[in-house]
Design a protein around this motif. Structure first.
Motif, PDB file in Angstrom:
ATOM      1  N   GLU A  56      32.779 -11.523  16.032  1.00  0.00           N
ATOM      2  CA  GLU A  56      31.428 -11.035  16.289  1.00  0.00           C
ATOM      3  C   GLU A  56      31.464  -9.746  17.099  1.00  0.00           C
ATOM      4  O   GLU A  56      30.787  -8.768  16.775  1.00  0.00           O
ATOM      5  N   VAL A  57      32.292  -9.765  18.140  1.00  0.00           N
ATOM      6  CA  VAL A  57      32.408  -8.584  18.993  1.00  0.00           C
ATOM      7  C   VAL A  57      33.049  -7.430  18.222  1.00  0.00           C
ATOM      8  O   VAL A  57      32.693  -6.266  18.398  1.00  0.00           O
ATOM      9  N   ALA A  58      33.981  -7.759  17.337  1.00  0.00           N
ATOM     10  CA  ALA A  58      34.622  -6.717  16.536  1.00  0.00           C
ATOM     11  C   ALA A  58      33.589  -6.042  15.635  1.00  0.00           C
ATOM     12  O   ALA A  58      33.491  -4.810  15.593  1.00  0.00           O
ATOM     13  N   VAL A  59      32.797  -6.826  14.927  1.00  0.00           N
ATOM     14  CA  VAL A  59      31.775  -6.264  14.030  1.00  0.00           C
ATOM     15  C   VAL A  59      30.876  -5.300  14.809  1.00  0.00           C
ATOM     16  O   VAL A  59      30.631  -4.159  14.389  1.00  0.00           O
ATOM     17  N   GLU A  60      30.417  -5.768  15.954  1.00  0.00           N
ATOM     18  CA  GLU A  60      29.502  -4.990  16.778  1.00  0.00           C
ATOM     19  C   GLU A  60      30.162  -3.698  17.290  1.00  0.00           C
ATOM     20  O   GLU A  60      29.603  -2.610  17.164  1.00  0.00           O
ATOM     21  N   SER A  61      31.358  -3.851  17.829  1.00  0.00           N
ATOM     22  CA  SER A  61      32.038  -2.705  18.451  1.00  0.00           C
ATOM     23  C   SER A  61      32.405  -1.645  17.417  1.00  0.00           C
ATOM     24  O   SER A  61      32.291  -0.446  17.678  1.00  0.00           O
ATOM     25  N   VAL A  62      32.864  -2.084  16.261  1.00  0.00           N
ATOM     26  CA  VAL A  62      33.277  -1.127  15.237  1.00  0.00           C
ATOM     27  C   VAL A  62      32.060  -0.359  14.725  1.00  0.00           C
ATOM     28  O   VAL A  62      32.123   0.852  14.514  1.00  0.00           O
ATOM     29  N   MET A  63      30.954  -1.060  14.537  1.00  0.00           N
ATOM     30  CA  MET A  63      29.752  -0.367  14.059  1.00  0.00           C
ATOM     31  C   MET A  63      29.287   0.688  15.067  1.00  0.00           C
ATOM     32  O   MET A  63      28.851   1.770  14.676  1.00  0.00           O
ATOM     33  N   ILE A  64      29.390   0.374  16.338  1.00  0.00           N
ATOM     34  CA  ILE A  64      29.014   1.355  17.365  1.00  0.00           C
ATOM     35  C   ILE A  64      29.969   2.548  17.327  1.00  0.00           C
ATOM     36  O   ILE A  64      29.544   3.701  17.211  1.00  0.00           O
ATOM     37  N   ALA A  65      31.272   2.253  17.368  1.00  0.00           N
ATOM     38  CA  ALA A  65      32.266   3.343  17.419  1.00  0.00           C
ATOM     39  C   ALA A  65      32.162   4.243  16.187  1.00  0.00           C
ATOM     40  O   ALA A  65      32.164   5.470  16.300  1.00  0.00           O
ATOM     41  N   HIS A  66      32.042   3.634  15.010  1.00  0.00           N
ATOM     42  CA  HIS A  66      32.035   4.440  13.789  1.00  0.00           C
ATOM     43  C   HIS A  66      30.712   5.192  13.610  1.00  0.00           C
ATOM     44  O   HIS A  66      30.710   6.363  13.224  1.00  0.00           O
ATOM     45  N   SER A  67      29.581   4.529  13.872  1.00  0.00           N
ATOM     46  CA  SER A  67      28.314   5.227  13.646  1.00  0.00           C
ATOM     47  C   SER A  67      28.156   6.356  14.659  1.00  0.00           C
ATOM     48  O   SER A  67      27.655   7.424  14.315  1.00  0.00           O
ATOM     49  N   GLU A  68      28.634   6.157  15.880  1.00  0.00           N
ATOM     50  CA  GLU A  68      28.556   7.255  16.860  1.00  0.00           C
ATOM     51  C   GLU A  68      29.443   8.427  16.456  1.00  0.00           C
ATOM     52  O   GLU A  68      29.164   9.572  16.809  1.00  0.00           O
TER      53      GLU A  68
END
Lengths: 424, 424
Positions: free
Chosen positions: A353-365
């Protein structure tokens, strides 16, 4: 349950875009719903709620017969006669859970002598049945492989018993395999006329392999029917399949070149292969279309993460965030060294869950648009929901692009080159 | 034996391009060869001919010990600690040939609770050993999974026996896993300092899994050494690794966005995953780089063939046309219906050959540049040759682009997001 999350794509696909596109979307959706126009290829739309009891009876009979007389069924097919069946078995029966179960092995999905010769040897110590899936019966790969395996069965069991161990899924009336199967007295199941290969997983093409593997395909069909209902009930502006299609349409118009379906669960990875064919063949034509690709996270974060984060911004990520009800509990134990101690007692579910969230933040930013499709439920119904969801999104997207989402003229070029070379 | 064929890319990458680029290539190749500058990360260049007898002895000892006391070894690693080992086992031991052999199963290459919980259950009825591969010992996925499996072994075998069944491949001196392994008295093997993860498959990282699976890794090393020799002997203008790098460099400059490594043999498909990391992490940075993707033909001709043939021309195909010596003979039998009769008595090897040829013609004529890398030999040496060939091409290509092919700063972004969330 499928829910679409657009937060991490809003920088590119704004509510203003949605508003402006609403009339066009309304029109294109009307075109899709119009059964009279381009009627060929639209049979999948009502399929989940059509009446199939007699088809189910035939499927159940063949499956129980084949399960009784064999412990392995080889299913021969390629493209839509392979990717769907493979993806549903992977999702419902994840790795390391198949021991002792009736085995379904795919073949004829390529031309490798190594793969097929070793498979034949593997079969020697097992009881075997065979399913061949081909609408016309003239596609090169399944034809070559089917006859090789048919010959193996005939030599091993004699012609009559071999015929009792073969089922052909093919055109109900015409074509080369239909004639051959009738002559040899194989069991047969029909491929519907107005459903193209890549839309056909809920026909006998996918249902017989499911039944053979012991998957409750009625639940899969129910999932698709539920998704159909859900999409029919909402306004077009709130339709998640339409919104997904609009988002990727706008991104394509903005110059993005490729889309990656991102999965986190190995059991869902093969679904991306089904999705890839659906979009690649439906929308990749007339010089148009996003390049549909697949990424398996977090595995590929350690190979492609660098590229996604720091390279040219040509890629759109569509995160298929699927979590399936039967997932077992698993927790990191204690006893870790200091630097890793923050992981103690954390569940793997939480880590994902944390991976999904963190990756979406890092990549979209970093400039990579991220669409999230949250999918929850039991494997069978969720599979049906996902199939119907993407089929609607893909076909609707075809009307938006002004292309025919139901043909695939470009597949012919290499085939005719090959045939010419082999026939001379 | 590796041979590069440029016929189907000559429309885009002409001999004139080669001539004009020769001085630049000469300079960049000199930069690559210069061990003093950017020395960090170049250890792989002389590695195949360095002296490793004592490392080999350690590997052989651990492998024979683990093979004696278990029938399954779980190898935990991600990225370069996974993709290389997986790809060599797939190539040397193709599907359906592993029954009765010592099993090597990869884990920690993602965070799935389903995958890992089912794997633990699967291990219950087998004798198990464990290898964990991590330079620092703090990468989240292998750390979480290693401790979960370490805990399983300790509960099952007791702490002392568990420790005798675990090997850590890690930094020779420092880091969290090194300290932990020393304390627990695990067998250990070193990860060399000046070889980055994606260049490390010929170190203990790949060699121990090979030895465990019964693969003759000395032949793999010999293959790499042979390729090193071959490349050293020829002029830069005739160096196939340089030519491949130049071709894709020119195509990138011309606006092509993505490259697909096309494979035809299922046993070679995982090699594309290794290749993808090599190029994705080495060249995907500073806003630069082709999107490295994979296509498995002829399977994907029936899903992505339509896109490749008829969509936007953004894709370059690099065909890894590998045919491995041990491939069994297999022929289509007789008894086919009229429309398929042209396939009678044709060998599958011939079918593959004609497919490679026909697809390259159809796609290049439609505007898709096609580079062909012909690869022949036994699986072990060929694997070594391919690894070294692509490593040189990739690192050299980095100098051409003016980027550092040996770092991967972009992988950190999601990791620090994750760590921050989990630590609070």
């Amino acid at each position: 349950m499928i829910q679409l999350h657009l937060e991490k794509v809003r920088k590119w696909f704004t509510e203003e875009h949605e508003k402006r596109l609403a009339p066009l979307a309304e029109f294109a959706y009307g075109e899709l719903q119009n059964r009279d126009r381009d009627a060929f290829g639209k049979g999948w739309m009502s399929w989940p709620v059509d009446h199939h009891e007699s088809l189910y009876a035939d499927i159940d009979k063949i499956a129980s017969d084949f399960r009784a007389k064999s412990n392995v069924t080889v299913v021969i097919g390629i493209g839509g006669s392979y990717l769907g069946a493979r993806s549903v078995l992977s999702m419902v029966q994840p790795e390391f859970t198949r021991e002792g179960k009736h085995e379904v092995i795919f073949a004829g999905q390529q031309l490798s002598p190594t793969y097929h010769a070793h498979l034949l040897k593997y079969l020697d110590s097992r009881e075997v049945t065979l399913v061949v899936v081909s609408k016309s019966g003239t596609t090169l790969e399944p034809s070559a492989v089917f006859h090789t395996f048919r010959d193996y069965l005939e030599k091993r069991y004699g012609e009559a018993e071999a015929s009792a161990r073969i089922c052909a899924i093919t055109d109900a009336q015409k074509g080369s395999l239909r004639a051959y199967a009738d002559e040899k007295k194989y069991a047969t199941l029909p491929i519907p006329d107005d459903i193209g290969g890549r839309y056909s997983v809920l026909s006998a093409v996918g249902l017989l392999p499911m039944a053979l593997a012991g998957v409750d395909y009625r639940k899969v069909m129910q999932g698709a029917a539920n998704m159909r209902d859900q999409l029919a009930k909402v306004a077009i502006t709130a339709n998640p399949a339409v919104q997904y299609a609009l988002a990727r349409h706008v991104l394509y118009q903005q110059g993005f070149v490729a889309e990656a379906l991102v999965t986190y669960e190995p059991r869902v990875a093969d679904f991306a292969g089904w999705w890839q064919q659906l979009f690649g063949e439906s929308q990749g034509k007339d010089g148009i279309g996003l390049y549909p690709t697949m990424l398996q996270y977090t595995t590929d974060l350690h190979s492609m993460g660098q590229y996604v984060q720091d390279s040219r911004k040509v890629l759109v990520e569509t995160v298929l965030d699927a979590f399936i009800d039967d997932a077992p509990e698993l927790k990191v134990p204690v006893g870790l060294d200091e630097k890793n101690r923050y992981l103690e007692n954390v569940s793997f579910h939480k880590l994902q869950e944390v991976a999904v969230e963190s990756v979406m933040i890092a990549h979209s930013e970093a400039g990579v648009p991220n669409i999230r499709i949250e999918a929850r439920g039991d494997a069978e119904s969720l599979y049906g929901e996902l199939v119907y969801f993407f089929e609607v999104a893909c076909a609707f997207g075809g009307y938006l692009l002004g292309i025919n989402a139901f043909d695939q003229p470009g597949v012919e070029a290499y085939k005719s080159e090959m045939r010419a070379r082999l026939q001379k």
